[in-house]
Design an enzyme around this catalytic site. Structure first.
Site, mmCIF file in Angstrom:
data_model
loop_
_atom_site.group_PDB
_atom_site.id
_atom_site.type_symbol
_atom_site.label_atom_id
_atom_site.label_comp_id
_atom_site.label_asym_id
_atom_site.label_seq_id
_atom_site.Cartn_x
_atom_site.Cartn_y
_atom_site.Cartn_z
ATOM 1 N N ARG A 144 30.272 37.129 44.736
ATOM 2 C CA ARG A 144 29.704 37.251 43.390
ATOM 3 C C ARG A 144 30.774 37.447 42.314
ATOM 4 O O ARG A 144 30.484 37.355 41.121
ATOM 5 C CB ARG A 144 28.730 38.428 43.338
ATOM 6 N N ASN A 200 26.432 45.012 36.436
ATOM 7 C CA ASN A 200 26.470 43.557 36.483
ATOM 8 C C ASN A 200 25.649 43.067 35.297
ATOM 9 O O ASN A 200 24.485 43.425 35.167
ATOM 10 C CB ASN A 200 25.853 43.077 37.806
ATOM 11 N N GLY A 201 26.255 42.262 34.414
ATOM 12 C CA GLY A 201 25.532 41.765 33.245
ATOM 13 C C GLY A 201 26.391 41.877 32.004
ATOM 14 O O GLY A 201 27.616 42.053 32.094
ATOM 15 N N HIS A 256 33.170 1.341 27.856
ATOM 16 C CA HIS A 256 32.857 1.862 26.514
ATOM 17 C C HIS A 256 33.794 3.006 26.102
ATOM 18 O O HIS A 256 33.473 3.775 25.213
ATOM 19 C CB HIS A 256 31.394 2.315 26.463
ATOM 20 N N GLU A 275 28.662 14.958 41.196
ATOM 21 C CA GLU A 275 28.791 16.074 42.131
ATOM 22 C C GLU A 275 30.164 16.047 42.828
ATOM 23 O O GLU A 275 30.803 17.077 43.013
ATOM 24 C CB GLU A 275 27.627 16.012 43.135
ATOM 25 N N LYS A 283 29.832 32.913 42.836
ATOM 26 C CA LYS A 283 28.732 32.171 43.462
ATOM 27 C C LYS A 283 27.449 32.267 42.656
ATOM 28 O O LYS A 283 26.744 31.279 42.468
ATOM 29 C CB LYS A 283 28.521 32.734 44.871
ATOM 30 N N TRP A 315 33.482 40.089 38.106
ATOM 31 C CA TRP A 315 33.782 38.781 37.522
ATOM 32 C C TRP A 315 33.826 39.055 36.024
ATOM 33 O O TRP A 315 32.804 39.327 35.402
ATOM 34 C CB TRP A 315 32.674 37.784 37.867
ATOM 35 N N LYS A 343 33.005 19.005 42.654
ATOM 36 C CA LYS A 343 33.573 19.642 43.853
ATOM 37 C C LYS A 343 35.101 19.647 43.776
ATOM 38 O O LYS A 343 35.733 20.651 44.058
ATOM 39 C CB LYS A 343 33.148 18.912 45.141
ATOM 40 N N GLU A 377 36.356 22.158 41.014
ATOM 41 C CA GLU A 377 36.241 23.595 41.279
ATOM 42 C C GLU A 377 37.092 24.061 42.444
ATOM 43 O O GLU A 377 37.530 25.203 42.455
ATOM 44 C CB GLU A 377 34.781 24.052 41.400
ATOM 45 N N CYS A 398 29.404 39.605 39.492
ATOM 46 C CA CYS A 398 29.643 41.003 39.827
ATOM 47 C C CYS A 398 28.664 41.417 40.919
ATOM 48 O O CYS A 398 27.523 40.969 40.971
ATOM 49 C CB CYS A 398 29.481 41.949 38.650
#
Ligand code: M6R
Length: 606
Positions: A27, A98-99, A501, A478, A601, A74, A482, A485, A2
């Protein structure tokens, strides 16, 4: 998550709020809203989706008012729709948040009992009604103080009041918040990036503080409502506005900027004249440290994992790596001789910050590797190593990852040399190779036709795997992150030696598998694991480095060769094709590359 903006001016503010919201969109971007005060009333307009949708609303274009707040969301509580979008308002008060308010259910029950009517499913709406309730008996400072004390959880707030047409209140606990100073106007923002086009004079609120923003001055208070003085920081001129330029996406630009990220880091931390490392101000003696614990989330966690291999190779330290959201709630055995290193691009990630806070409260030695130097994590760490990669807008981290692993590599070299684990000659050779790295990354970036072609196969598959051993294993993780997402394709990163395994059962005919097998110490072992997946029908994209030695294996679907360098530095080069694979596969699918679905982000909630 947010983004918050507030502007108190003597000119109409709605257009500037919308522009700032566009900057804050990284955000959170599932809904957006704005509220201004005009003709003695609070006007609130909200819409589902991007800020563009809000901007298109004809009512926003004609919105009056010289004081206002805005928000990009968000979602945490309640669906991402226009009702749950912020601001949330009563007749008297309008709030952006925000929170997460953890005791919102209990507070709502209490407020409903007092006759308050709720419109949304959000936790935020309780703040609106609590302030409205408290204002019945208290002045503005006391009602804010009382409200904040009733809230459990985290928040950054922007608040306007119908009966106080000359002020905005800002408050912070856990989530970041900055105040900016302009000519005859002042601002509130989730970060300095949103305020940069208006001012470079900033004050950051600390946890528990709140402020009253008027057009010509700002007053700050501690949690007990006592006035406090705070410093105004001048942002450096380097921190200009970051634009996309001719690139289609920020991510494409950020991938291409990686040689500059490396050059900046090398310039900052390598003393080329004395062939040494420019980190002279470490606040602890080496005999006070015998182990290191590296902590982060997502890509930053992968940076930590990557550096474990380097720290173990180059130093005699014991090395542990932890995911911040796990570390913060585990029963940790804090050790005085451990250095805790926190890695974060934004420096605001809630879980990483909480882990740092826990270490600080236990009197531990703390160091952070961050991009945003004014961030909470940087401010609350004993020692900070900035990565200097500039603003990163794409939600998928690219240049910040390379920046983080560069600084962690340099730190490992530093510790290795001062502890006597690494000989002077060895250090000097490694520094020589490091200086050449930006050029090698540039050359690796220049070859990408094959990646564009192979990305279609990944798009058509049900799932994919990314395999590597040793230094290449964190890079495999990584690469898989990528692809997940950006392209929403199931991708699993695995140590190549672990396949037998269990995960080998997933391999079926035509499944795309990326195998990272540079010509390092692990090469032969990884090639054997690659043959095992090929034998079970996998379409292997082998990523290795250039060499005069032929690759001895049959039935490899495609091979990409990056430049060659010493084993330590190969992970930097292997990362490049993986970033591009994710980029092109999302591009072909027509997905929103800079703002993937469900993500944001800066993850400032748990
Ligand atoms: O700002 P941070 O580096 O602390 O962020 C940590 C993660 O949220 C972040 O790396 C996330 O995993 C990225 N979207 C990955 O590309």
């Amino acid at each position: 998550m947010c983004g918050i903006i507030g502007i108190n001016s003597n000119k109409p503010v709605s257009a500037t709020i919308i522009n700032s919201l566009k900057k804050l969109e990284y955000r959170g971007y599932d809904s957006a809203g704005i509220a201004t005060l005009s003709s003695g009333l609070i006007n609130e307009i909200k819409s589902e989706g991007r800020v563009d949708n809000l901007e298109k609303n004809s009512l926003v274009q004609s919105m009056q008012g010289t004081i206002g707040i805005g928000h990009v969301r968000w979602a945490t509580h309640g669906l991402p729709n226009s009702i749950n979008a912020h601001p949330h308002s009563s007749q008297n008060v309008s709030v952006v948040h925000n929170g997460i308010i953890e005791n919102s259910t209990l507070l709502k029950k209490f407020l409903v009992g007092k006759g308050h009517k709720f419109k949304s499913q959000t936790d935020t709406e309780v703040i609106v009604h609590l302030i409205t309730e408290n204002l019945k008996s208290d002045d503005i400072i006391n009602s804010i103080k009382k409200t904040l004390k009733s809230l459990h959880g985290s928040f950054a707030l922007g608040i306007i009041f119908k009966d106080q047409p000359d002020l905005i209140v800002g408050a912070r606990r856990g989530s970041p918040l900055a105040v900016g100073y302009g000519p005859n106007e002042n601002y509130l923002g989730s970060d300095s990036y949103a305020l940069k086009s208006m001012t470079n004079k900033i004050t950051y609120l600390n946890d528990g503080e709140f402020c009253i923003i008027k057009k010509d001055h700002v007053e700050f208070f501690n949690e007990d409502g006592v006035k406090i003085n705070k410093k105004i920081l001048q942002l450096s001129s380097e921190e200009k506005e970051y634009e996309k330029g001719d690139y289609k996406h920020f991510m494409a630009k950020e991938i291409e900027e990686q040689p500059i990220t490396l050059k900046n880091g090398i310039k900052e931390y390598i003393d080329t004249v004395n062939n040494d490392i420019n980190i002279y101000n470490i606040p602890w003696k080496q005999n006070e440290i015998s182990s290191i614990t590296l902590i982060g989330c997502g890509t930053a966690y992968h940076s930590c994992l990557m550096s474990k291999y380097w720290f173990e190779e180059l130093t005699s330290l014991e090395v542990n790596v932890d995911i911040a959201s796990e570390f913060r709630y585990r029963k940790n055995r804090f050790k005085k001789d451990t250095l805790y290193v926190f890695v974060s691009q934004s420096g605001e990630t809630a879980d990483t910050y909480a882990a740092l806070d826990l270490c600080n409260k236990n009197g531990m030695k703390t160091c952070s590797v961050v991009n945003v130097i004014e961030s909470s994590i940087a401010r609350d760490s004993e020692f900070v190593l900035p990565i200097h990669c500039g603003t990163e807008i794409g939600v998928a981290s690219t240049k910040a990852f390379l920046g983080q692993i560069l600084i962690l590599y340099i730190l490992a070299l530093k510790f290795g040399s001062v502890r006597g684990d690494l000989e002077k000659k060895e250090l000097s050779e490694k520094l020589k190779d490091l200086k050449n790295l930006p050029k090698l990354v540039e050359e690796t970036l220049a070859t990408d036709n094959k990646i564009q072609n192979v990305s279609s196969t990944f798009n058509e598959a049900k799932g994919s795997m990314f395999l590597g051993r040793g230094f290449s294993y964190p890079i495999a993780l990584e690469g898989a992150l990528k692809l997940k997402e950006l392209s929403y394709i199931h991708a699993e990163g695995y140590p190549a030696g672990e396949m037998k395994h269990g995960p080998l059962a997933l391999i079926e005919d035509g499944m795309p598998v990326v195998v990272l097998a540079p010509r390092d110490n692990y090469y032969k072992k990884t090639i054997s694991n690659m043959q095992e997946v090929i034998a079970r029908g996998a379409k292997v994209l082998l990523i290795t480095n250039k060499s005069s030695d032929e690759i001895i294996s049959e039935n490899i679907w495609e091979t990409i060769e990056v430049e060659s360098t010493n084993d330590d530095l190969l992970p930097f080069l292997l990362t490049i094709p993986l970033q591009k694979l994710a980029y092109y596969s999302a591009l072909k699918k027509g997905f929103d590359i800079d703002k993937p679905r469900n993500l944001a982000k800066s993850v400032t909630v748990e």
